[in-house]
Motif scaffolding. Sequence first.
Motif, PDB file in Angstrom:
ATOM      1  N   PRO A   1       0.830  -1.216   0.000  1.00  0.00           N
ATOM      2  CA  PRO A   1       0.000   0.000   0.000  1.00  0.00           C
ATOM      3  C   PRO A   1       0.864   1.265   0.000  1.00  0.00           C
ATOM      4  CG  PRO A   1      -0.814  -1.578   1.617  1.00  0.00           C
ATOM      5  CD  PRO A   1       0.502  -2.114   1.107  1.00  0.00           C
ATOM      6  N   GLY A   2       0.414   2.244  -0.756  1.00  0.00           N
ATOM      7  CA  GLY A   2       1.095   3.532  -0.779  1.00  0.00           C
ATOM      8  C   GLY A   2       2.351   3.589  -1.626  1.00  0.00           C
ATOM      9  N   MET A   3       2.593   2.577  -2.432  1.00  0.00           N
ATOM     10  CA  MET A   3       3.812   2.545  -3.245  1.00  0.00           C
ATOM     11  C   MET A   3       3.634   3.175  -4.620  1.00  0.00           C
ATOM     12  SD  MET A   3       5.940   1.327  -1.158  1.00  0.00           S
ATOM     13  CE  MET A   3       7.360   1.101  -2.177  1.00  0.00           C
ATOM     14  N   GLY A   4       2.412   3.575  -4.990  1.00  0.00           N
ATOM     15  CA  GLY A   4       2.201   4.264  -6.254  1.00  0.00           C
ATOM     16  C   GLY A   4       1.612   3.424  -7.368  1.00  0.00           C
ATOM     17  N   LYS A   5       1.015   2.285  -7.032  1.00  0.00           N
ATOM     18  CA  LYS A   5       0.422   1.428  -8.066  1.00  0.00           C
ATOM     19  C   LYS A   5      -0.671   2.170  -8.840  1.00  0.00           C
ATOM     20  CE  LYS A   5      -0.985  -1.564  -5.049  1.00  0.00           C
ATOM     21  NZ  LYS A   5      -0.556  -0.933  -3.811  1.00  0.00           N
ATOM     22  N   SER A   6      -1.569   2.801  -8.121  1.00  0.00           N
ATOM     23  CA  SER A   6      -2.684   3.502  -8.769  1.00  0.00           C
ATOM     24  C   SER A   6      -2.199   4.710  -9.552  1.00  0.00           C
ATOM     25  CB  SER A   6      -3.716   3.940  -7.732  1.00  0.00           C
ATOM     26  OG  SER A   6      -4.272   2.809  -7.096  1.00  0.00           O
ATOM     27  N   ALA A   7      -1.240   5.434  -9.005  1.00  0.00           N
ATOM     28  CA  ALA A   7      -0.693   6.598  -9.722  1.00  0.00           C
ATOM     29  C   ALA A   7      -0.025   6.150 -11.019  1.00  0.00           C
ATOM     30  CB  ALA A   7       0.298   7.337  -8.837  1.00  0.00           C
ATOM     31  N   MET A   8       0.728   5.063 -10.947  1.00  0.00           N
ATOM     32  CA  MET A   8       1.398   4.554 -12.145  1.00  0.00           C
ATOM     33  C   MET A   8       0.384   4.094 -13.184  1.00  0.00           C
ATOM     34  SD  MET A   8       3.178   1.492 -13.836  1.00  0.00           S
ATOM     35  CE  MET A   8       2.127   0.378 -13.103  1.00  0.00           C
ATOM     36  N   THR A   9      -0.626   3.359 -12.745  1.00  0.00           N
ATOM     37  CA  THR A   9      -1.585   2.855 -13.721  1.00  0.00           C
ATOM     38  C   THR A   9      -2.441   3.974 -14.300  1.00  0.00           C
ATOM     39  OG1 THR A   9      -3.103   2.206 -11.942  1.00  0.00           O
ATOM     40  CG2 THR A   9      -1.666   0.496 -12.829  1.00  0.00           C
TER      41      THR A   9
ATOM     42  N   SER B   1     -15.116   1.899  -8.904  1.00  0.00           N
ATOM     43  CA  SER B   1     -14.865   2.710 -10.095  1.00  0.00           C
ATOM     44  C   SER B   1     -14.822   4.207  -9.779  1.00  0.00           C
ATOM     45  CB  SER B   1     -15.910   2.414 -11.173  1.00  0.00           C
ATOM     46  OG  SER B   1     -17.210   2.648 -10.686  1.00  0.00           O
ATOM     47  N   ARG B   2     -15.612   4.679  -8.822  1.00  0.00           N
ATOM     48  CA  ARG B   2     -15.583   6.111  -8.475  1.00  0.00           C
ATOM     49  C   ARG B   2     -14.201   6.517  -7.982  1.00  0.00           C
ATOM     50  NH1 ARG B   2     -16.870   8.682  -3.512  1.00  0.00           N
ATOM     51  NH2 ARG B   2     -17.741   6.702  -2.880  1.00  0.00           N
ATOM     52  N   GLU B   3     -13.599   5.684  -7.147  1.00  0.00           N
ATOM     53  CA  GLU B   3     -12.263   6.009  -6.650  1.00  0.00           C
ATOM     54  C   GLU B   3     -11.228   5.933  -7.775  1.00  0.00           C
ATOM     55  OE1 GLU B   3      -9.123   4.809  -3.115  1.00  0.00           O
ATOM     56  OE2 GLU B   3     -11.177   4.067  -3.021  1.00  0.00           O
ATOM     57  N   ASN B   4     -11.381   4.962  -8.666  1.00  0.00           N
ATOM     58  CA  ASN B   4     -10.494   4.914  -9.837  1.00  0.00           C
ATOM     59  C   ASN B   4     -10.638   6.187 -10.656  1.00  0.00           C
ATOM     60  OD1 ASN B   4      -9.033   2.450  -9.749  1.00  0.00           O
ATOM     61  ND2 ASN B   4     -10.915   1.348 -10.237  1.00  0.00           N
ATOM     62  N   GLY B   5     -11.885   6.654 -10.832  1.00  0.00           N
ATOM     63  CA  GLY B   5     -12.131   7.891 -11.571  1.00  0.00           C
ATOM     64  C   GLY B   5     -11.496   9.095 -10.889  1.00  0.00           C
ATOM     65  N   GLN B   6     -11.606   9.165  -9.564  1.00  0.00           N
ATOM     66  CA  GLN B   6     -10.969  10.252  -8.816  1.00  0.00           C
ATOM     67  C   GLN B   6      -9.465  10.250  -9.047  1.00  0.00           C
ATOM     68  OE1 GLN B   6     -12.243   9.357  -4.789  1.00  0.00           O
ATOM     69  NE2 GLN B   6     -13.642  11.112  -4.782  1.00  0.00           N
ATOM     70  N   ARG B   7      -8.863   9.079  -8.970  1.00  0.00           N
ATOM     71  CA  ARG B   7      -7.413   8.972  -9.140  1.00  0.00           C
ATOM     72  C   ARG B   7      -6.991   9.369 -10.548  1.00  0.00           C
ATOM     73  NH1 ARG B   7      -4.540   6.325  -5.220  1.00  0.00           N
ATOM     74  NH2 ARG B   7      -5.781   5.501  -3.514  1.00  0.00           N
ATOM     75  N   LEU B   8      -7.758   8.941 -11.529  1.00  0.00           N
ATOM     76  CA  LEU B   8      -7.442   9.275 -12.915  1.00  0.00           C
ATOM     77  C   LEU B   8      -7.554  10.778 -13.146  1.00  0.00           C
ATOM     78  CD1 LEU B   8      -6.703   7.964 -15.636  1.00  0.00           C
ATOM     79  CD2 LEU B   8      -9.129   7.868 -16.124  1.00  0.00           C
ATOM     80  N   LEU B   9      -8.630  11.380 -12.658  1.00  0.00           N
ATOM     81  CA  LEU B   9      -8.832  12.817 -12.809  1.00  0.00           C
ATOM     82  C   LEU B   9      -7.738  13.604 -12.091  1.00  0.00           C
ATOM     83  CD1 LEU B   9     -10.533  15.234 -13.749  1.00  0.00           C
ATOM     84  CD2 LEU B   9     -11.941  14.923 -11.689  1.00  0.00           C
ATOM     85  N   ALA B  10      -7.470  13.247 -10.836  1.00  0.00           N
ATOM     86  CA  ALA B  10      -6.441  13.949 -10.059  1.00  0.00           C
ATOM     87  C   ALA B  10      -5.077  13.821 -10.730  1.00  0.00           C
ATOM     88  CB  ALA B  10      -6.390  13.400  -8.633  1.00  0.00           C
ATOM     89  N   SER B  11      -4.767  12.640 -11.207  1.00  0.00           N
ATOM     90  CA  SER B  11      -3.488  12.411 -11.879  1.00  0.00           C
ATOM     91  C   SER B  11      -3.364  13.263 -13.134  1.00  0.00           C
ATOM     92  CB  SER B  11      -3.346  10.928 -12.237  1.00  0.00           C
ATOM     93  OG  SER B  11      -2.219  10.693 -13.028  1.00  0.00           O
ATOM     94  N   ASP B  12      -4.436  13.314 -13.908  1.00  0.00           N
ATOM     95  CA  ASP B  12      -4.386  14.028 -15.182  1.00  0.00           C
ATOM     96  C   ASP B  12      -4.250  15.535 -15.001  1.00  0.00           C
ATOM     97  OD1 ASP B  12      -4.352  13.795 -18.023  1.00  0.00           O
ATOM     98  OD2 ASP B  12      -6.368  14.644 -18.050  1.00  0.00           O
ATOM     99  N   ILE B  13      -4.847  16.102 -13.958  1.00  0.00           N
ATOM    100  CA  ILE B  13      -4.755  17.552 -13.784  1.00  0.00           C
ATOM    101  C   ILE B  13      -3.692  17.950 -12.763  1.00  0.00           C
ATOM    102  CG2 ILE B  13      -7.104  18.027 -14.518  1.00  0.00           C
ATOM    103  CD1 ILE B  13      -7.957  18.290 -11.665  1.00  0.00           C
ATOM    104  N   GLY B  14      -3.007  16.951 -12.182  1.00  0.00           N
ATOM    105  CA  GLY B  14      -1.945  17.258 -11.234  1.00  0.00           C
ATOM    106  C   GLY B  14      -2.452  17.748  -9.889  1.00  0.00           C
ATOM    107  N   MET B  15      -3.618  17.294  -9.511  1.00  0.00           N
ATOM    108  CA  MET B  15      -4.222  17.693  -8.243  1.00  0.00           C
ATOM    109  C   MET B  15      -3.961  16.617  -7.195  1.00  0.00           C
ATOM    110  SD  MET B  15      -8.268  18.276  -7.408  1.00  0.00           S
ATOM    111  CE  MET B  15      -8.387  19.884  -8.151  1.00  0.00           C
ATOM    112  N   ASP B  16      -3.799  17.025  -5.952  1.00  0.00           N
ATOM    113  CA  ASP B  16      -3.658  16.080  -4.866  1.00  0.00           C
ATOM    114  C   ASP B  16      -4.980  15.320  -4.707  1.00  0.00           C
ATOM    115  OD1 ASP B  16      -3.995  15.379  -1.822  1.00  0.00           O
ATOM    116  OD2 ASP B  16      -1.831  15.608  -2.170  1.00  0.00           O
ATOM    117  N   LEU B  17      -4.888  14.009  -4.657  1.00  0.00           N
ATOM    118  CA  LEU B  17      -6.077  13.167  -4.566  1.00  0.00           C
ATOM    119  C   LEU B  17      -6.913  13.503  -3.332  1.00  0.00           C
ATOM    120  CD1 LEU B  17      -7.791  10.772  -5.537  1.00  0.00           C
ATOM    121  CD2 LEU B  17      -6.249   9.282  -4.252  1.00  0.00           C
TER     122      LEU B  17
END
Length: 163
Positions: free
Chosen positions: A88-96, A118-134
């Motif tokens: 946990p916390g190693m960056g798997k979701s950020a990388m994917t 899926s909602r949390e996956n969507g949050q991570r994808l959106l935050a990653s794409d705009i450079g926002m802290d999750l």
Amino acid sequence: MHHTTNQAAIEKLRELINDIDIAMLTTVEADGEPVHIGEVLGDVIANAEAVKRAGKGTVTGSRTGIRDLDEHIGGWNAGRLYVVGGRPGMGKSAMTSGTILASTRDAACLVFSLEMPSRENGQRLLASDIGMDLRDLAQSKISRDEWTDMARTCERLNRLPIY
């Protein structure tokens, strides 16, 4: 944000999942029988020649967005299963999240997650794409400018073939 459901696309996705299920069963049945090496070597040589003609460092699949990973595995290749694992916390979701966005340049992307909805996956994808802290997105600590960026990014992401 206005979200429209495209029933035809959803039906195609269902058919694709069904085809994948059938292909996996077929592969298992076919792999159950011994295959002589002579039946495989022709494919091996043809693939090696094609990669050589294409040049050194050729990505044979969809780009991952991570140059070193692309050089190591040749991109995401059809017919292969890739498992991303770690503590946990190693960056798997950020990388994917990054690889999902990079992959949609070449192909549609179907995401399976055993860890989050899926909602949390969507949050991570959106935050990653705009450079926002999750955490800021999850807790709605969002400035007026960030709301504008989020709206534009959601419109763009909504047009990508990500399921």
